[in-house]
Structures are given as structure tokens and as C-alpha cells.
Design a protein around this motif. Structure first.
Motif, PDB file in Angstrom:
ATOM      1  N   LEU A  63       0.588  -1.396  -0.052  1.00 48.95           N
ATOM      2  CA  LEU A  63       0.110   0.041   0.023  1.00 48.95           C
ATOM      3  C   LEU A  63       0.963   1.291   0.046  1.00 48.95           C
ATOM      4  CD1 LEU A  63      -2.561  -0.906   2.735  1.00 48.95           C
ATOM      5  CD2 LEU A  63      -2.654  -1.353   0.267  1.00 48.95           C
ATOM      6  N   ASN A  64       0.435   2.311  -0.472  1.00 44.97           N
ATOM      7  CA  ASN A  64       1.002   3.600  -0.401  1.00 44.97           C
ATOM      8  C   ASN A  64       1.207   3.992   0.938  1.00 44.97           C
ATOM      9  OD1 ASN A  64       1.697   4.691  -3.180  1.00 44.97           O
ATOM     10  ND2 ASN A  64      -0.681   4.530  -3.491  1.00 44.97           N
ATOM     11  N   SER A  65       0.069   4.182   1.867  1.00 40.41           N
ATOM     12  CA  SER A  65       0.382   4.231   3.276  1.00 40.41           C
ATOM     13  C   SER A  65      -0.471   3.322   3.984  1.00 40.41           C
ATOM     14  CB  SER A  65      -0.390   5.629   3.757  1.00 40.41           C
ATOM     15  OG  SER A  65       0.696   6.715   3.052  1.00 40.41           O
ATOM     16  N   ALA A  86     -10.952  -9.321 -10.440  1.00 37.15           N
ATOM     17  CA  ALA A  86     -11.573  -8.432  -9.623  1.00 37.15           C
ATOM     18  C   ALA A  86     -12.067  -7.380 -10.415  1.00 37.15           C
ATOM     19  CB  ALA A  86     -10.326  -7.867  -8.556  1.00 37.15           C
ATOM     20  N   THR A  87     -13.083  -6.514  -9.861  1.00 35.69           N
ATOM     21  CA  THR A  87     -13.452  -5.413 -10.940  1.00 35.69           C
ATOM     22  C   THR A  87     -13.124  -4.346  -9.998  1.00 35.69           C
ATOM     23  OG1 THR A  87     -15.400  -6.758 -11.630  1.00 35.69           O
ATOM     24  CG2 THR A  87     -15.605  -4.311 -11.711  1.00 35.69           C
ATOM     25  N   TYR A  88     -12.463  -3.485 -10.895  1.00 34.07           N
ATOM     26  CA  TYR A  88     -12.126  -2.085 -10.615  1.00 34.07           C
ATOM     27  C   TYR A  88     -13.039  -1.068 -10.024  1.00 34.07           C
ATOM     28  CZ  TYR A  88     -10.248   2.743 -10.756  1.00 34.07           C
ATOM     29  OH  TYR A  88      -9.916   4.027 -10.762  1.00 34.07           O
ATOM     30  N   LYS A  89     -12.913  -0.312  -8.824  1.00 37.87           N
ATOM     31  CA  LYS A  89     -13.854   0.542  -8.543  1.00 37.87           C
ATOM     32  C   LYS A  89     -13.011   1.815  -8.292  1.00 37.87           C
ATOM     33  CE  LYS A  89     -17.647  -2.073  -6.579  1.00 37.87           C
ATOM     34  NZ  LYS A  89     -18.551  -2.219  -5.645  1.00 37.87           N
ATOM     35  N   GLN A  90     -13.400   2.918  -8.605  1.00 38.18           N
ATOM     36  CA  GLN A  90     -12.562   4.071  -8.216  1.00 38.18           C
ATOM     37  C   GLN A  90     -12.228   4.489  -6.773  1.00 38.18           C
ATOM     38  OE1 GLN A  90     -14.214   7.618 -10.202  1.00 38.18           O
ATOM     39  NE2 GLN A  90     -12.009   8.558 -10.225  1.00 38.18           N
ATOM     40  N   TYR A  91     -13.362   4.427  -5.884  1.00 39.46           N
ATOM     41  CA  TYR A  91     -13.004   4.776  -4.578  1.00 39.46           C
ATOM     42  C   TYR A  91     -13.258   3.811  -3.576  1.00 39.46           C
ATOM     43  CZ  TYR A  91     -13.187   9.585  -6.652  1.00 39.46           C
ATOM     44  OH  TYR A  91     -12.963  10.426  -7.540  1.00 39.46           O
ATOM     45  N   GLU A  92     -13.908   2.713  -3.851  1.00 37.06           N
ATOM     46  CA  GLU A  92     -14.306   1.864  -2.709  1.00 37.06           C
ATOM     47  C   GLU A  92     -13.259   0.654  -3.059  1.00 37.06           C
ATOM     48  OE1 GLU A  92     -18.485   0.723  -3.546  1.00 37.06           O
ATOM     49  OE2 GLU A  92     -19.089   2.619  -2.660  1.00 37.06           O
ATOM     50  N   ALA A  93     -13.389  -0.454  -2.055  1.00 35.85           N
ATOM     51  CA  ALA A  93     -12.744  -1.725  -2.495  1.00 35.85           C
ATOM     52  C   ALA A  93     -12.982  -2.347  -3.708  1.00 35.85           C
ATOM     53  CB  ALA A  93     -12.814  -2.674  -1.114  1.00 35.85           C
ATOM     54  N   ALA A 219      -8.244   1.400  -4.990  1.00 40.41           N
ATOM     55  CA  ALA A 219      -7.175   1.989  -6.133  1.00 40.41           C
ATOM     56  C   ALA A 219      -6.194   2.785  -5.732  1.00 40.41           C
ATOM     57  CB  ALA A 219      -8.101   2.854  -7.233  1.00 40.41           C
ATOM     58  N   ARG A 220      -6.754   3.795  -4.693  1.00 43.39           N
ATOM     59  CA  ARG A 220      -5.866   4.955  -4.404  1.00 43.39           C
ATOM     60  C   ARG A 220      -4.751   4.499  -3.260  1.00 43.39           C
ATOM     61  NH1 ARG A 220     -10.730   5.518  -1.656  1.00 43.39           N
ATOM     62  NH2 ARG A 220     -10.752   5.462   0.703  1.00 43.39           N
ATOM     63  N   HIS A 221      -4.725   3.210  -2.625  1.00 46.43           N
ATOM     64  CA  HIS A 221      -3.816   2.555  -2.093  1.00 46.43           C
ATOM     65  C   HIS A 221      -2.889   1.887  -2.641  1.00 46.43           C
ATOM     66  CE1 HIS A 221      -5.899   4.081   1.216  1.00 46.43           C
ATOM     67  NE2 HIS A 221      -6.778   3.134   1.345  1.00 46.43           N
ATOM     68  N   GLY A 251      -6.732   8.826 -14.713  1.00 44.62           N
ATOM     69  CA  GLY A 251      -7.581   9.121 -13.668  1.00 44.62           C
ATOM     70  C   GLY A 251      -7.836   8.406 -12.392  1.00 44.62           C
ATOM     71  N   VAL A 252      -6.895   7.435 -12.415  1.00 48.42           N
ATOM     72  CA  VAL A 252      -6.693   6.524 -11.150  1.00 48.42           C
ATOM     73  C   VAL A 252      -6.265   7.232  -9.892  1.00 48.42           C
ATOM     74  CG1 VAL A 252      -5.900   4.335 -10.275  1.00 48.42           C
ATOM     75  CG2 VAL A 252      -6.432   4.621 -12.893  1.00 48.42           C
ATOM     76  N   PRO A 253      -7.240   7.100  -8.888  1.00 47.25           N
ATOM     77  CA  PRO A 253      -6.842   7.861  -7.414  1.00 47.25           C
ATOM     78  C   PRO A 253      -5.562   7.530  -6.914  1.00 47.25           C
ATOM     79  CG  PRO A 253      -8.986   7.068  -7.362  1.00 47.25           C
ATOM     80  CD  PRO A 253      -8.423   6.464  -8.713  1.00 47.25           C
TER      81      PRO A 253
END
Length: 386
Positions: A63-65, A86-93, A219-221, A251-253
């Protein structure tokens, strides 16, 4: 936001082999029901030749953090049933298929021949050829398993011989001693293994449904360089390995690393609060009624705690008036609770028996950068980026 990099075929082939050498093991065993008594029943990780090794198809990730857990290091892995994605979600798991097994092994570098462990930063090289048990002490391995009815959490505690981990449905408390590499800062603490209800305390990210969900695989992690395959983005690698679908080209967080001195203090602090607090402190989480939302999606300064009086913190306020007092971390409730070990005041309230000194210092710097004051409610308050 960072662009996801596409990896070449040669890199993909190299990525398909596990970190280090994988020894022959029985295939990963998904249990659709029940609570197997030993970690070895799953065949996700195994002790082979003095190392904790990952089975075929079990992929490590970082993870990033990460969530702070008494300075423990963590080996995170993901296994999906063959042929599934797995299916990508922008903000959720991400949406993982039934049969998915996520594991997280907590361990510490050994301080020497005695039972003490070291307080040092985690290095990816520790897991490049599995975990060398002569150098690290395994504490527990947690599994998050996706069954038909939803996610189920289980914790397995490693024995003193480091040969087997046994299910601990009621949790456990392990007395430990930690010191810095130079022998200073020795600290005794109780490492707490969560029981089943406590697992839900964090992983039930929706306070209405109370369903368990992963926290880290978002995604963001995960949008970062793969530490085991430098130059390869983790998300792009998942796509190339046939483990992720729906990843957009842009556009990936992306969350900052909290310990990245080159990043803005604001970005580092928000990333730290997101992963350590945001799973509860969000509009749907267990702390939704607090009005203090610390997830990555919250931008309203009042919701972030600026000049916000507590709703029901009780003794957790430390006699302070506001969650965040701009420019004054010592008068801010957030700092008081992060810096406390009092069970009635500390935050997070689960998963730690020590204070994360570096994390507290970061949030201090972030609060110290806010301009304005809480004496005049009409006065505009802002944060200066630095």
C-alpha cells in the motif's frame, strides 16, 4: 492523480513468478464454510526451509500508506480462484469474486538472540525470498475470505516455534518488548490480536449493513510502484496477470506515502488519516454520527475537524474544545487522542498498544500549517500547502 503505466510482455512473464522461489506445496484450499483450525489448512503461506513462503498463485502487494499496528511489518497477499478477476472501483474496495483469499501476516525483525523485536522501517527486500524466520518473528496472520454470503475474517496466531499458526476466534494478547536498532527506546507492550467482533469494528465499513469489506485493496492505496518488480505499477500488473478488469488508462486515484518527505504535508496527512481513520470516520462508517469524516473523499474543512466541537467524545476530548484548532496541534482533540494510550481516549481505539510517533508528528505538522483561529466563527480559515 497518477497515470497507470503499462508493462511489457517480458516484465509480465517475470512478474508471474512469485517473489523469490516458490517451493512445491499443495494447491491453495478455499473453504466455503466453517473456521479451519490452522492456517496451514488454507495452503496460502507455508513454512519451508526456515522461510515463510507464498504458494503458487499467491501474489504479494503493498500500500502507499498503511494502517499503523504497533510498528509491525506486514506481508500482504492476494489469491483469486483461477480464471476469475476483481473488478475495478474508483473509490471503494475492488469487487472480488467468491473464493478470494486476502492474507496479512504481521511480523517484526528480531533484535538478536533474546525475544525482543526491532522498531525499524519495513523493507520490501525482507520478503523477496519469503520471510527468513532466523531474522523475523511471526506474530499472526489474518485472513479475509470472500464467501457466497460475504466476507469473513479470521486471525491465526503463530506458535513460539514458528511452525504453525492456530485460529484465535477470541483474540489474544501477546506480551512483547520492542527496541530501536541502537538498543535505545526499549518498550514493553501487549500486542493485541483482534477477536471476531473486533475485526468487524474496522472492516464493517458501512454502519447500516454491517457487512465486512476489505480496507487496503482500493485504487488509491494500490496505485504505486510494485516494490518486488521496480518500474511496474501494481494495478497494471494485476491487469496483465489477468487479475483485474475495468482499470481506466487515466484518472486513477493515488494516495501519498505518509513518510515521503518530498510530498506535501497536506497530501501525506490526508493519506495517513484516510487509511488509519477513514474506514470508520466517513459518512457511512461506524463513526458517522461523530460528524468527523477523515476519508479521502471528504474536502469540507468543517467535516475534517476544523473548529468542530466534538459530538460525544466524553473523556476523549482531554478538555479541548475542537477537533482541530488551526495552527495549534497541542490544543486539538485529534492530536490528544492519537497521542494517548488511555482506552477511553485513544484513537484508533483498536489495534495498537503504542503511540505512532511519526504519525503524530505528521498530523502535528499538518495542523500547524492551518491559518486562522476558532475564536471568530466568521473568520475564514485555510491551510497553507508546504
Amino acid at each position: 492523480m497518477k497515470r497507470v503505466f503499462v508493462i511489457g510482455a517480458a516484465v509480465m512473464l517475470a512478474a508471474m513468478s512469485l517473489v523469490g522461489c516458490k517451493r512445491s506445496q499443495e494447491p491453495v484450499q478455499f473453504h466455503a464454510s466453517g473456521h479451519p483450525g490452522q492456517l496451514s489448512d488454507w495452503h496460502v503461506v507455508s513454512v519451508v526451509d526456515g522461510h515463510l513462503r507464498l504458494n503458487e498463485g499467491v501474489e504479494p502487494y503493498a500500500l502507499n500508506s498503511a494502517l499503523f499496528s504497533d510498528y509491525a511489518h506486514k506481508l500482504r497477499t492476494l489469491w483469486l480462484p483461477p480464471g476469475t478477476k476483481a473488478t475495478y472501483k474508483q473509490y471503494e474496495a475492488f469487487d472480488f469474486p467468491v473464493g478470494t483469499i486476502i492474507s496479512k501476516t504481521f511480523y517484526y525483525p528480531r533484535a538478536g538472540k533474546d525475544a525482543a523485536v526491532l522498531r525499524v522501517a519495513e523493507q520490501a527486500s525482507e520478503t523477496r525470498d519469503g520471510l527468513d524466520l532466523a531474522k523475523v518473528r511471526l506474530v499472526e496472520t489474518r485472513l479475509l475470505v470472500r464467501r457466497e454470503q460475504g466476507w469473513v475474517a479470521m486471525a491465526y496466531v503463530w506458535n513460539a516455534e514458528q511452525t504453525q499458526a492456530v485460529l484465535a476466534r477470541e483474540g489474544d494478547s501477546i506480551a512483547m518488548t520492542m527496541r530501536k536498532p541502537d538498543g535505545s527506546g526499549e518498550q514493553a507492550f501487549n500486542y493485541m490480536v483482534p477477536d471476531e467482533n473486533q475485526c468487524a469494528g474496522c472492516h464493517a465499513t458501512n454502519n447500516t449493513t454491517r457487512e465486512l469489506h476489505p480496507i487496503g485493496p482500493k485504487a488509491r492505496h494500490l496505485n504505486r510502484d510494485d516494490p518486488w518488480h521496480p518500474g511496474t505499477n501494481q494495478l497494471a500488473r494485476m491487469v496483465q496477470l489477468g487479475r483485474l478488469q475495468g482499470l481506466p488508462a487515466t484518472g486513477v486515484p493515488h494516495n501519498a506515502r505518509f513518510d515521503d518527505a518530498s510530498a506535501k504535508v497536506e497530501d501525506r496527512a490526508r493519506a495517513y488519516l484516510d487509511v488509519n481513520c477513514g474506514h470508520c470516520h466517513n459518512p457511512k462508517g461506524a463513526a458517522d454520527t461523530s460528524g468527523l469524516w477523515l476519508d479521502a473523499g471528504t474536502t469540507e474543512t468543517r467535516r475534517l475537524g476544523l473548529c468542530k466541537p466534538p459530538v460525544a467524545a466524553g473523556q476523549g476530548t482531554g478538555d479541548h474544545m475542537f477537533d482541530i484548532v488551526p495552527g495549534d496541534p497541542d490544543d486539538s482533540i485529534i492530536i490528544y487522542r492519537m497521542d494517548s494510550l488511555d482506552p477511553g481516549a485513544m484513537m484508533p481505539e483498536l489495534g495498537r498498544g503504542t503511540v505512532h510517533e511519526e504519525g503524530v508528528a505528521l498530523i502535528r505538522d499538518w495542523i500547524g500549517a492551518w491559518l486562522g483561529n476558532c475564536a471568530d466563527p466568521e473568520q475564514k480559515v485555510a491551510i497553507q500547502s508546504r
